[in-house]
Every structure is written in structure tokens, then in C-alpha cells.
Design an enzyme around this catalytic site. Structure first.
Site, short mmCIF file in Angstrom:
data_model
loop_
_atom_site.label_atom_id
_atom_site.label_comp_id
_atom_site.label_asym_id
_atom_site.label_seq_id
_atom_site.Cartn_x
_atom_site.Cartn_y
_atom_site.Cartn_z
N CYS A 283 -8.59 7.01 6.16
CA CYS A 283 -7.50 6.20 5.78
C CYS A 283 -6.88 5.32 6.75
O CYS A 283 -6.90 5.35 7.92
CB CYS A 283 -6.35 7.31 5.26
SG CYS A 283 -6.63 8.09 3.84
N CYS B 21 -1.46 4.76 4.53
CA CYS B 21 -1.96 5.43 3.26
C CYS B 21 -0.69 6.43 2.75
O CYS B 21 -0.12 7.33 3.58
CB CYS B 21 -3.12 5.99 3.49
SG CYS B 21 -3.64 6.80 1.78
N CYS C 298 -6.01 3.61 -0.19
CA CYS C 298 -5.34 2.36 0.76
C CYS C 298 -6.55 1.76 1.34
O CYS C 298 -6.30 0.60 2.14
CB CYS C 298 -4.88 3.30 2.00
SG CYS C 298 -6.13 4.21 3.05
N CYS D 216 -11.02 5.67 1.98
CA CYS D 216 -10.12 6.02 1.20
C CYS D 216 -10.06 5.04 -0.29
O CYS D 216 -10.10 3.94 0.05
CB CYS D 216 -8.74 6.17 1.33
SG CYS D 216 -7.55 6.85 0.32
ZN LIG Z 1 -5.86 6.44 2.03
#
Ligand SMILES: [Zn+2]
Length: 359
Positions: free
Chosen positions: A41, A45, A75, A72
Site C-alpha cells: 500500500c 491507504c 489505494c 492494494c
Molecule cells: Zn492500500
């Protein structure tokens, strides 16, 4: 291999702070992977905070992917766009500062290194990181010293490794920054070892954690896993040890959940501002089975206009039940908030009212 927080590189504590604050300014400066999910991330995030022990930091996205982490879906760290064109420069300065702990970081030296005016450099750095390059260098050095001391290195070695060299002037300041002498920090500062146990209570799982000085955290929740994670997040630098509840812990928990008065004598090891202490001490004088409104508490502590601050102090209570913030409700009798859930607050108040009737 699970990375041990105490052995992480010195800059990782800065990253962890940024992660806790979901600091979007650090997007693109570093990424974090979560070992348990295999996902990486950007710092901003909004997915749930991972347990620090499961976090791996990367300064480059490619490295995260090479290590087998997937981007991810929330994000989209692969699409980090540098909102500020100065980010790249600031990132380079960060890397330089981190990589040269032994060099005195002056603005002039940095501006020569990067071919920029000292003013532009200082301004860009402060805008994006929030502190000056020199303060950043200080923070990195201090973190390095802490890590060395936590590893049990001698004060002299930790001092040298951290890049303090023979500069006693710099080193003297560390005592202030550490809040104690480096020797005391090496032996284990306050809160450096936390023992905790989790037990069932009528109000869900109850986690009780203590340092050698006293109870530092009492949390209620539905999931043992979440309680453990929250404890690690609250004390990221501490060594945390789980124990099965002893007989005395069981007794203590029983008295807590039944609203017995002994809780006032409980040794607590919690940080508080003067105002929080005032509020919390007052809360401990409200007997089980009774409630007060936020404004009544504000009046009682002699700060009649501070109703909101009282509510905030209640919400920041780290020791459920021991400081009975559940006994503070709204003027109109509504429950108001509760850090551990409004339903739980209702249940605790109902149980206390029932116990009172029983006498
Ligand atoms: Zn994330």
C-alpha cells in the site's frame, strides 16, 4: 523471517509514524507491504492498520513487487502520482540524509550536494515533510541510537553507530529527546516491557496490559486478534508479552466488571495531560450505578465551558472500566460516545444499575 520492530532500520520508525497518520505527503516516498495479506500500500491507504510486526517497508515500488507483494486494490499504490513536483527532490534529500548519519547535515552542504538554493531546499523540505532537513537528520540519528540501545549495544557503541561521533553537544541533547539518559533507555525505559492477558468478561473480551509500574491499557472488544493488534499499535516500541490470566488478574477483572470500588487504588501507568488527569480523577469518584453529563463533569472540575474537552478526555481514556468514562452521558440522557462501542456502554451501565438494586 518476521522483522522485529526493534531491529528495523532506524528510518522505519519515521515511516511507521507516517503510516499511523496515513500521511499522504509520504505517498511515493515509501510503500509498505503486509506479510499476512501479501498486499502493498501507499502510506495514505485507508485500509485497517496492520500489526507492526507484519509490516515491511519499501522505498521503491518495484522492490515490493519483486518481494512478491501485490498492489492494494484500494489505494492503487502503482498509480501514485506525485502531486507536488518537489516530492522527487525531497525524496532524494531524505535518502541522502538517511544514508549519511555520520555527516553533519547543514543546509549549505545539502544545497551544494543538490545544486539548489538553501532557501528553496529548506522550504520544499518543510512543506512536504513538515520539519527542516536538519530536524529530519536529528530524528534519523535519534532513531538509530534508540535501535542500537534496544539491541543492547553499549552506550558508546550505539552513540558511534548512530553518527554522534565525539560531538558531546549533540549527544547531550539526546537525553532530553529520549526523556531519560541513554544508559537508562538501554536498561529499558518506561513501557518497554508490557505483559498482557485476555479474558472473557460479560462485556466481551477484555485485554488487560501492564508495565512494571502499573496498568497501561484495558480494552474491550469482540475479537482477541483485534485487541492484540490495537495493543501493538498503541505501543509500537514496546516488547509485548502475552500471558495466561493469573488468579490475581482474574480477581482484578471480576472487580472491574462489577464496578467494585477497589479500582481507585489500582496503580495505573498512563500518560495524561493536566486536563485529562483532572477529568479522569473526577470520573473515578462517580460511584457505580450513577451517571453524570459531560457538562456536569466540566462544572465539577471547575471548567464549566470545557464540555467538549471533557468529552475528548473521556474518549481518550485508555483504561476501560478502571477510569469509568462509561458513566458520562449526554445532558438529555442519551448515551453519548464510547471508545469501545455504545452498545457496550449501555450494557455496562445496565449491569451497574442492576448490581446497585441488588444491595
Ligand atoms: Zn492500500
Amino acid at each position: 523471517m518476521t522483522p522485529n520492530p526493534a531491529e528495523q532500520n532506524y528510518w522505519e520508525a519515521n515511516y511507521w509514524d507516517a503510516l499511523l497518520n496515513r500521511d499522504g505527503r509520504m505517498d511515493g516516498i515509501f510503500y509498505y507491504g503486509v506479510l499476512t495479506t501479501g498486499v502493498y500500500c501507499r502510506p495514505s491507504c485507508h485500509s485497517r492498520l496492520p500489526n507492526p510486526q507484519n509490516v515491511v517497508f519499501f522505498q521503491q515500488r518495484d522492490r515490493a513487487e519483486q518481494a512478491g507483494f501485490r498492489a492494494c486494490k484500494r489505494c492503487h499504490p502503482q498509480n501514485v502520482l506525485r502531486a507536488d513536483p518537489r516530492s522527487e527532490l525531497v525524496e532524494k534529500v531524505c535518502r541522502f540524509v538517511e544514508g549519511h548519519p555520520d555527516k553533519p547535515i547543514t543546509l549549505l552542504a545539502l544545497s551544494k550536494e543538490f545544486g539548489l538554493s538553501p532557501f528553496h531546499l529548506q522550504r520544499s523540505f518543510k512543506d512536504l515533510i513538515g520539519i527542516s532537513p536538519r530536524a529530519y537528520a536529528d530524528a534519523c540519528r535519534l532513531q538509530r541510537l534508540k535501535t542500537g540501545l534496544q539491541k543492547g549495544h553499549s552506550v558508546t557503541r550505539a552513540q558511534n553507530d548512530a553518527g554522534y561521533g565525539s560531538s558531546s553537544r549533540l549527544y547531550e541533547r539526546t537525553a532530553t529527546q529520549l526523556g531519560m539518559t541513554p544508559a537508562a533507555y538501554r536498561k529499558g525505559g518506561p513501557g518497554s516491557l508490557i505483559r498482557y492477558s485476555i479474558a472473557d468478561s460479560p462485556f466481551g473480551k477484555l485485554l488487560l496490559a501492564a508495565t512494571e509500574k502499573g496498568i497501561c491499557s484495558i480494552q474491550l472488544g469482540d475479537s482477541e486478534k483485534h485487541l492484540r493488534e490495537a495493543l501493538h499499535q498503541e505501543f509500537p516500541a514496546a516488547a509485548v508479552v502475552e500471558e495466561t490470566p493469573s488468579a490475581s488478574t482474574e480477581t482484578l477483572i471480576a472487580s472491574l466488571v462489577h464496578g467494585h470500588a477497589l479500582r481507585k487504588r489500582l496503580p495505573l501507568d498512563i500518560k495524561a495531560t493536566a486536563f485529562q488527569r483532572l477529568v479522569w480523577e473526577h470520573l473515578q469518584s462517580i460511584p457505580a450505578g450513577r451517571t453524570e453529563s459531560y457538562s456536569e463533569v466540566a462544572q465539577a472540575i471547575g471548567r464549566p465551558t470545557a464540555t467538549r474537552a471533557v468529552a475528548r478526555a473521556c474518549a481518550s481514556n485508555a483504561v476501560a472500566l478502571a477510569i469509568p468514562c462509561h458513566r458520562v452521558v449526554r445532558n438529555n440522557g442519551e448515551m453519548g460516545g464510547y471508545r469501545w462501542g455504545v452498545e457496550r456502554k449501555k450494557a455496562i451501565l445496565a449491569a451497574e444499575a442492576a448490581t446497585l438494586k441488588g444491595f
